[in-house]
Design a protein around this motif. Structure first.
Motif, PDB file in Angstrom:
ATOM      1  N   GLN A  17       0.831  -1.215   0.000  1.00 52.62           N
ATOM      2  CA  GLN A  17       0.000   0.000   0.000  1.00 52.62           C
ATOM      3  C   GLN A  17       0.860   1.257   0.000  1.00 52.62           C
ATOM      4  N   TRP A  18       1.915   1.243   0.794  1.00 53.79           N
ATOM      5  CA  TRP A  18       2.832   2.388   0.857  1.00 53.79           C
ATOM      6  C   TRP A  18       3.457   2.643  -0.510  1.00 53.79           C
ATOM      7  N   ASP A  19       3.909   1.594  -1.157  1.00 52.43           N
ATOM      8  CA  ASP A  19       4.541   1.701  -2.473  1.00 52.43           C
ATOM      9  C   ASP A  19       3.516   2.115  -3.536  1.00 52.43           C
ATOM     10  N   PHE A  20       2.338   1.511  -3.497  1.00 57.52           N
ATOM     11  CA  PHE A  20       1.281   1.806  -4.461  1.00 57.52           C
ATOM     12  C   PHE A  20       0.866   3.275  -4.398  1.00 57.52           C
ATOM     13  N   ASP A  22       2.675   5.728  -3.773  1.00 59.00           N
ATOM     14  CA  ASP A  22       3.846   6.550  -4.082  1.00 59.00           C
ATOM     15  C   ASP A  22       4.638   6.926  -2.841  1.00 59.00           C
ATOM     16  N   LYS A  23       4.713   6.008  -1.890  1.00 53.20           N
ATOM     17  CA  LYS A  23       5.566   6.079  -0.708  1.00 53.20           C
ATOM     18  C   LYS A  23       5.301   7.283   0.196  1.00 53.20           C
ATOM     19  N   PRO A  24       4.062   7.478   0.626  1.00 52.46           N
ATOM     20  CA  PRO A  24       3.749   8.631   1.491  1.00 52.46           C
ATOM     21  C   PRO A  24       4.127   8.356   2.951  1.00 52.46           C
ATOM     22  N   THR A  25       5.181   8.982   3.412  1.00 52.43           N
ATOM     23  CA  THR A  25       5.642   8.772   4.779  1.00 52.43           C
ATOM     24  C   THR A  25       4.586   9.186   5.794  1.00 52.43           C
ATOM     25  N   VAL A  32      -0.471   1.311   8.580  1.00 55.84           N
ATOM     26  CA  VAL A  32      -0.126   0.260   9.542  1.00 55.84           C
ATOM     27  C   VAL A  32      -1.326  -0.045  10.434  1.00 55.84           C
ATOM     28  N   ALA A  33      -1.922   0.991  10.989  1.00 57.10           N
ATOM     29  CA  ALA A  33      -3.056   0.806  11.901  1.00 57.10           C
ATOM     30  C   ALA A  33      -4.221   0.103  11.208  1.00 57.10           C
ATOM     31  N   LYS A  52       8.018  -2.373  13.795  1.00 56.48           N
ATOM     32  CA  LYS A  52       9.479  -2.231  13.724  1.00 56.48           C
ATOM     33  C   LYS A  52       9.995  -2.632  12.342  1.00 56.48           C
ATOM     34  N   THR A  53       9.479  -3.731  11.813  1.00 61.97           N
ATOM     35  CA  THR A  53       9.957  -4.221  10.520  1.00 61.97           C
ATOM     36  C   THR A  53       9.555  -3.284   9.386  1.00 61.97           C
ATOM     37  N   VAL A  54       8.313  -2.807   9.400  1.00 60.30           N
ATOM     38  CA  VAL A  54       7.875  -1.866   8.363  1.00 60.30           C
ATOM     39  C   VAL A  54       8.765  -0.622   8.383  1.00 60.30           C
ATOM     40  N   GLU A  55       8.983  -0.090   9.570  1.00 59.75           N
ATOM     41  CA  GLU A  55       9.821   1.109   9.698  1.00 59.75           C
ATOM     42  C   GLU A  55      11.239   0.846   9.199  1.00 59.75           C
ATOM     43  N   ALA A  56      11.800  -0.292   9.570  1.00 63.33           N
ATOM     44  CA  ALA A  56      13.162  -0.627   9.171  1.00 63.33           C
ATOM     45  C   ALA A  56      13.284  -0.857   7.663  1.00 63.33           C
TER      46      ALA A  56
END
Length: 142
Positions: A17-20, A22-25, A32-33, A52-56
């Motif tokens: 989803q983050w990549d799709f 366009d990587k919105p921080t 995640v929630a 932790k893993t997603v963030e890393a």
């Protein structure tokens, strides 16, 4: 399905989803929630692992993508299917950046996730790239 396997599946979905998008921080906490709420029922002890893993993975995404580019030279990163790309990111993170996960476990988990969520050849594609990385890591250790 083990809780850790489910956690990895949720991580892949979050990264997808983050990549799709366009990587919105800024949207990452909501992504995640939402995924943990929807798919992570009973995953309480692995919630920290997911976050932790997603963030890393995201913090190391540039380095991880360079590894993908090195081991999949015929596949520019933007031409790799979104699902496969994010499974590779997770697998490479666990192999190269997370000392708590044995490399063979990371590879096997990534292959299983690819078989479940990817296309017909995703498992073989992920296996080929992660296997080559594993062999390279073994050479570095000797």
């Amino acid at each position: 399905m083990s809780n850790r396997h489910l956690a990895r599946s949720i991580i892949m979905q979050i990264l997808y989803q983050w990549d799709f998008r366009d990587k919105p921080t800024a949207a990452l906490p909501a992504i995640v929630a939402q995924n943990l709420e929807e798919f992570g029922i009973g995953l309480d002890e692995n919630t920290g692992y997911v976050k932790k893993t997603v963030e890393a993975v995201i913090d190391n995404a540039d380095d991880i993508d360079k590894v993908i580019a090195k081991f999949a030279p015929k596949w520019p990163i933007d031409q790799i299917a979104l699902v496969d790309r994010n499974i590779l990111r997770l697998g490479i993170y666990e192999m190269k950046f997370n000392d708590e996960i044995p490399a063979k476990v990371a590879i096997n988990e990534a292959i299983e996730i690819a078989k479940t969520y990817g296309g017909p050849s995703s498992g073989k594609f992920v296996n080929g790239i992660l296997g080559a990385i594993y062999n390279d890591l073994k050479k570095e250790d000797t």
